[in-house]
Write a protein that holds these residues in place. Structure first.
Motif, PDB file in Angstrom:
ATOM      1  N   VAL A  98       0.812  -1.327  -0.108  1.00  0.00           N
ATOM      2  CA  VAL A  98      -0.041   0.071  -0.060  1.00  0.00           C
ATOM      3  C   VAL A  98       0.815   1.295  -0.172  1.00  0.00           C
ATOM      4  CG1 VAL A  98      -1.707   1.360   1.365  1.00  0.00           C
ATOM      5  CG2 VAL A  98      -1.793  -1.262   1.439  1.00  0.00           C
ATOM      6  N   TYR A  99       1.881   1.281   0.850  1.00  0.00           N
ATOM      7  CA  TYR A  99       2.919   2.543   0.817  1.00  0.00           C
ATOM      8  C   TYR A  99       3.588   2.534  -0.351  1.00  0.00           C
ATOM      9  CZ  TYR A  99       1.950   3.450   5.688  1.00  0.00           C
ATOM     10  OH  TYR A  99       1.252   3.733   7.229  1.00  0.00           O
ATOM     11  N   ALA A 100       4.068   1.653  -1.075  1.00  0.00           N
ATOM     12  CA  ALA A 100       4.809   1.840  -2.317  1.00  0.00           C
ATOM     13  C   ALA A 100       3.775   2.610  -3.394  1.00  0.00           C
ATOM     14  CB  ALA A 100       5.404   0.588  -2.784  1.00  0.00           C
ATOM     15  N   ILE A 101       2.457   2.003  -3.434  1.00  0.00           N
ATOM     16  CA  ILE A 101       1.608   2.634  -4.433  1.00  0.00           C
ATOM     17  C   ILE A 101       1.289   3.878  -3.864  1.00  0.00           C
ATOM     18  CG2 ILE A 101      -0.530   2.579  -5.407  1.00  0.00           C
ATOM     19  CD1 ILE A 101      -0.572  -0.656  -4.771  1.00  0.00           C
ATOM     20  N   ALA A 102       1.214   4.325  -2.739  1.00  0.00           N
ATOM     21  CA  ALA A 102       0.793   5.527  -2.442  1.00  0.00           C
ATOM     22  C   ALA A 102       2.262   6.457  -2.606  1.00  0.00           C
ATOM     23  CB  ALA A 102       0.717   5.733  -0.702  1.00  0.00           C
ATOM     24  N   MET A 103       3.554   6.355  -2.415  1.00  0.00           N
ATOM     25  CA  MET A 103       4.475   6.889  -2.881  1.00  0.00           C
ATOM     26  C   MET A 103       4.351   7.310  -4.307  1.00  0.00           C
ATOM     27  SD  MET A 103       7.079   8.611  -1.470  1.00  0.00           S
ATOM     28  CE  MET A 103       7.593   7.809  -0.158  1.00  0.00           C
ATOM     29  N   LEU A 104       4.303   6.376  -5.334  1.00  0.00           N
ATOM     30  CA  LEU A 104       4.230   6.419  -6.779  1.00  0.00           C
ATOM     31  C   LEU A 104       3.340   7.621  -7.153  1.00  0.00           C
ATOM     32  CD1 LEU A 104       5.864   5.500  -9.291  1.00  0.00           C
ATOM     33  CD2 LEU A 104       3.926   3.799  -9.500  1.00  0.00           C
ATOM     34  N   VAL A 105       2.097   7.281  -6.635  1.00  0.00           N
ATOM     35  CA  VAL A 105       1.180   8.384  -6.915  1.00  0.00           C
ATOM     36  C   VAL A 105       1.529   9.898  -6.350  1.00  0.00           C
ATOM     37  CG1 VAL A 105      -1.526   9.167  -6.159  1.00  0.00           C
ATOM     38  CG2 VAL A 105      -0.857   6.544  -6.958  1.00  0.00           C
ATOM     39  N   THR A 106       2.072   9.738  -5.162  1.00  0.00           N
ATOM     40  CA  THR A 106       2.428  11.118  -4.863  1.00  0.00           C
ATOM     41  C   THR A 106       3.511  11.748  -5.504  1.00  0.00           C
ATOM     42  OG1 THR A 106       2.152  10.394  -2.374  1.00  0.00           O
ATOM     43  CG2 THR A 106       3.642  12.374  -2.669  1.00  0.00           C
ATOM     44  N   VAL A 107       4.470  10.920  -5.977  1.00  0.00           N
ATOM     45  CA  VAL A 107       5.546  11.657  -7.163  1.00  0.00           C
ATOM     46  C   VAL A 107       4.937  12.200  -8.317  1.00  0.00           C
ATOM     47  CG1 VAL A 107       7.513  11.062  -8.533  1.00  0.00           C
ATOM     48  CG2 VAL A 107       7.346   9.937  -6.343  1.00  0.00           C
ATOM     49  N   VAL A 108       4.057  11.416  -8.838  1.00  0.00           N
ATOM     50  CA  VAL A 108       3.213  11.806 -10.016  1.00  0.00           C
ATOM     51  C   VAL A 108       2.537  13.304  -9.816  1.00  0.00           C
ATOM     52  CG1 VAL A 108       1.506  11.501 -11.757  1.00  0.00           C
ATOM     53  CG2 VAL A 108       3.067   9.558 -11.014  1.00  0.00           C
ATOM     54  N   LEU A 109       1.740  13.181  -8.614  1.00  0.00           N
ATOM     55  CA  LEU A 109       0.996  14.403  -8.383  1.00  0.00           C
ATOM     56  C   LEU A 109       2.037  15.624  -8.133  1.00  0.00           C
ATOM     57  CD1 LEU A 109      -1.748  12.877  -6.239  1.00  0.00           C
ATOM     58  CD2 LEU A 109      -2.177  13.845  -8.471  1.00  0.00           C
ATOM     59  N   PHE A 110       2.929  15.366  -7.346  1.00  0.00           N
ATOM     60  CA  PHE A 110       3.975  16.364  -6.905  1.00  0.00           C
ATOM     61  C   PHE A 110       4.584  16.949  -8.249  1.00  0.00           C
ATOM     62  CE2 PHE A 110       8.355  17.888  -6.190  1.00  0.00           C
ATOM     63  CZ  PHE A 110       7.968  18.802  -5.139  1.00  0.00           C
ATOM     64  N   TRP A 111       5.000  16.187  -9.224  1.00  0.00           N
ATOM     65  CA  TRP A 111       5.670  16.828 -10.456  1.00  0.00           C
ATOM     66  C   TRP A 111       4.912  17.636 -11.206  1.00  0.00           C
ATOM     67  CZ3 TRP A 111      10.281  17.549 -11.447  1.00  0.00           C
ATOM     68  CH2 TRP A 111      10.957  17.878 -12.718  1.00  0.00           C
ATOM     69  N   CYS A 112       3.487  17.127 -11.332  1.00  0.00           N
ATOM     70  CA  CYS A 112       2.300  17.821 -12.263  1.00  0.00           C
ATOM     71  C   CYS A 112       1.792  19.046 -11.566  1.00  0.00           C
ATOM     72  CB  CYS A 112       1.181  16.961 -12.143  1.00  0.00           C
ATOM     73  SG  CYS A 112       1.329  15.278 -13.298  1.00  0.00           S
ATOM     74  N   PHE A 113       1.838  19.273 -10.174  1.00  0.00           N
ATOM     75  CA  PHE A 113       1.377  20.474  -9.787  1.00  0.00           C
ATOM     76  C   PHE A 113       2.320  21.466  -8.814  1.00  0.00           C
ATOM     77  CE2 PHE A 113      -2.060  17.626 -10.154  1.00  0.00           C
ATOM     78  CZ  PHE A 113      -3.055  17.978 -10.929  1.00  0.00           C
ATOM     79  N   THR A 114       3.395  21.297  -9.192  1.00  0.00           N
ATOM     80  CA  THR A 114       4.690  22.176  -8.707  1.00  0.00           C
ATOM     81  C   THR A 114       5.381  22.801  -9.562  1.00  0.00           C
ATOM     82  OG1 THR A 114       5.981  20.452  -8.538  1.00  0.00           O
ATOM     83  CG2 THR A 114       4.631  20.697  -6.560  1.00  0.00           C
ATOM     84  N   TRP A 115       6.252  23.833  -9.343  1.00  0.00           N
ATOM     85  CA  TRP A 115       6.850  24.745 -10.053  1.00  0.00           C
ATOM     86  C   TRP A 115       8.278  24.695  -9.754  1.00  0.00           C
ATOM     87  CZ3 TRP A 115       1.938  25.512  -9.238  1.00  0.00           C
ATOM     88  CH2 TRP A 115       1.068  25.915 -10.248  1.00  0.00           C
ATOM     89  N   ASN A 116       9.315  25.116 -10.470  1.00  0.00           N
ATOM     90  CA  ASN A 116      10.886  25.231 -10.154  1.00  0.00           C
ATOM     91  C   ASN A 116      10.698  26.308  -9.190  1.00  0.00           C
ATOM     92  OD1 ASN A 116      11.496  23.073 -11.694  1.00  0.00           O
ATOM     93  ND2 ASN A 116      11.782  24.428 -13.525  1.00  0.00           N
ATOM     94  N   ASP A 117      12.103  26.252  -8.438  1.00  0.00           N
ATOM     95  CA  ASP A 117      12.128  27.495  -7.595  1.00  0.00           C
ATOM     96  C   ASP A 117      12.268  28.754  -7.960  1.00  0.00           C
ATOM     97  OD1 ASP A 117      13.434  24.634  -6.634  1.00  0.00           O
ATOM     98  OD2 ASP A 117      14.120  25.771  -5.015  1.00  0.00           O
ATOM     99  N   VAL A 118      11.770  29.654  -7.234  1.00  0.00           N
ATOM    100  CA  VAL A 118      11.629  30.854  -7.766  1.00  0.00           C
ATOM    101  C   VAL A 118      13.053  31.831  -7.852  1.00  0.00           C
ATOM    102  CG1 VAL A 118       9.544  31.669  -6.546  1.00  0.00           C
ATOM    103  CG2 VAL A 118      11.422  31.630  -5.336  1.00  0.00           C
ATOM    104  N   ARG A 119      14.049  31.181  -7.301  1.00  0.00           N
ATOM    105  CA  ARG A 119      15.550  31.533  -7.410  1.00  0.00           C
ATOM    106  C   ARG A 119      15.934  31.070  -8.576  1.00  0.00           C
ATOM    107  NH1 ARG A 119      19.733  30.146  -3.150  1.00  0.00           N
ATOM    108  NH2 ARG A 119      19.980  28.207  -4.490  1.00  0.00           N
ATOM    109  N   ASP A 120      16.046  31.321  -9.652  1.00  0.00           N
ATOM    110  CA  ASP A 120      17.009  30.907 -10.889  1.00  0.00           C
ATOM    111  C   ASP A 120      18.275  31.217 -11.371  1.00  0.00           C
ATOM    112  OD1 ASP A 120      13.603  30.546 -12.293  1.00  0.00           O
ATOM    113  OD2 ASP A 120      14.653  28.826 -11.245  1.00  0.00           O
ATOM    114  N   ASP A 121      18.354  32.670 -10.603  1.00  0.00           N
ATOM    115  CA  ASP A 121      19.738  33.299 -10.916  1.00  0.00           C
ATOM    116  C   ASP A 121      20.980  32.351 -10.258  1.00  0.00           C
ATOM    117  OD1 ASP A 121      21.824  34.995 -11.344  1.00  0.00           O
ATOM    118  OD2 ASP A 121      20.971  36.579 -10.285  1.00  0.00           O
TER     119      ASP A 121
END
Length: 418
Positions: A167-190
């Motif tokens: 159960v925890y392995a499936i939850a972690m995999l789903v979390t990775v996908v959601l995190f990548w789809c709904f976040t942005w790179n850091d505001v500090r790019d310089d």
């Protein structure tokens, strides 16, 4: 186009969600370790080592992960870190010997390093006057320990402990996908603002870093250690079943995680020092009473008989004191990182990494010491005697460096802020 405020809040929400899942995975041996210990016939010390093994790698990885975050940004480091734990979590169900569980536990423990990347990633999205509150919300992901205490015992009873890693392995995999789809790179790019490796390592020589490590080893290390050990403590000390033991333990685990956000707000409002000082005092007083062992006193009476007194805390009074300790440590976990964001904003990743490492090492060493003390003395309340002692050390250090009159350089800037 998504506004900056929306991005900021989404990053905070997804980072906190990710940390909650990571923390639930990180401490799952605190629950599944009990049927494993019964199955393999483990001693208290062996159980402590098994439950603490993930804490070791999660702690040691925090410094390098924090440095990578400062250099490459939080989003890619966070996502790759979570992804790297999926396979080890899944393989746990196939382990049949103690050494296999220990080895896999080392790899599963990488989930614990998510704190140093997440705290730096979140902090950079918020102005300084709101960083304490934002980091407090992120740190509320500690409540993942309560998630494990609620979910894992039921899965163990219904399907066996081997079902929990699936159960925890499936939850972690789903979390990775959601995190990548709904976040942005850091505001500090310089790239000009990225600290060099030399500068990152140089900051570790600052004496304030060592002091914050001590504070965090108490409020976070103690929290992790008790999260791992409380279920077993309630089973052995009060004779309750695993589900009730985990549920009662959640009275400590859940508030300590969730209230961290309020601790961040208080730290912004009143200063890191004031919040840390009072949280240490509150926890020390409660731990003093919790450390008193169940005692039977036999008194000779004047008529030649005896009077027997049974002294000790019942489960309800003990749990009430435990709740207070959890709340105090929840505030303390936030206030320590307010110290860091105030003093080391340019190197927050590496400093949070080393402080997080110290806290994690506390969470690794304390369960082993708990088991060893119980094996040696046969007294379970020695667990809280130890925690009381390390809390007093922090209070003395804080008084000497931040509150002592005419402390001069000992003030180190922290006390003056509050």
């Amino acid at each position: 186009m998504t506004s900056q405020v929306t991005k900021r809040n989404t990053v905070l929400g997804m980072s906190t969600f990710g940390f909650t899942i990571c923390f639930a995975v990180w401490v799952m041996f605190g629950v599944i370790g009990n049927p494993i210990a019964d199955e393999l016939g483990l001693s208290e010390t062996q159980f402590g080592l098994l439950s603490a093994m993930p804490i070791l790698t999660g702690s040691l990885a925090r410094l390098p992960i924090g440095m990578l975050t400062d250099r490459f940004g939080g989003r890619p480091v966070y996502a790759l870190l979570m992804l790297s734990t999926v396979l080890p979590i899944y393989l746990l169900q196939y382990a049949t010997s103690y050494w296999q569980l220990l080895v896999l536990g080392l790899f599963v423990g990488l989930a614990g390093a998510s704190f140093s990347v997440g705290i730096a990633y979140v902090a950079r999205w918020f102005p300084r006057e709101r960083q304490g509150f934002a980091m407090g919300i992120f740190g509320a992901g500690n409540a993942g320990a309560a998630l494990t205490n609620y979910v894992a015992p039921t899965l163990v009873v219904m399907f066996g402990w081997q079902f929990v890693p699936t159960v925890y392995a499936i939850a972690m995999l789903v979390t990775v996908v959601l995190f990548w789809c709904f976040t942005w790179n850091d505001v500090r790019d310089d790239q000009a603002t990225v600290p060099s490796m030399r500068e990152q390592l140089q900051v570790l020589r600052d004496p304030r870093v060592l002091k914050y490590c001590q504070y965090y080893s108490v409020v976070f290390g103690g929290y992790v250690a008790l999260s791992l050990y409380l279920t077993r403590y309630f089973i052995a000390e009060y004779g309750v079943g695993i589900q009730l033991a985990a549920l009662v333990a959640s009275i400590f685990v859940l508030p300590s995680g969730v209230i961290r956000a309020l601790g961040g707000w208080f730290s912004d409002r009143f200063g890191a020092h004031a919040v840390t000082w009072w949280c240490m005092w509150a926890s020390a007083i409660c731990l003093f009473f919790m450390a008193y062992p169940h005692t039977r006193v036999i008194i000779d009476t004047v008529d030649g008989g005896t009077l027997t007194l049974n002294l000790g805390l019942n489960i309800w009074l003990f749990t009430a004191l435990l709740f207070v300790v959890g709340v105090a440590w929840g505030f303390g976990k936030a206030s320590v990182f307010k110290y860091i964001s105030d003093d080391f904003d340019r190197n927050i990743g590496v400093v949070s990494g080393i402080v997080g490492l110290a806290g994690g090492l506390g969470g690794f060493l304390l369960p082993i010491m708990f088991g060893a003390l119980v094996d040696i003395t046969g007294v379970r309340s020695t667990v809280f005697m130890l925690l009381f002692g390390v809390t007093v050390v922090s209070l003395i250090w804080m008084w000497w460096t931040e509150r002592r009159p005419h402390g001069g350089s000992a003030m180190e800037g922290a006390g003056a802020r509050s």
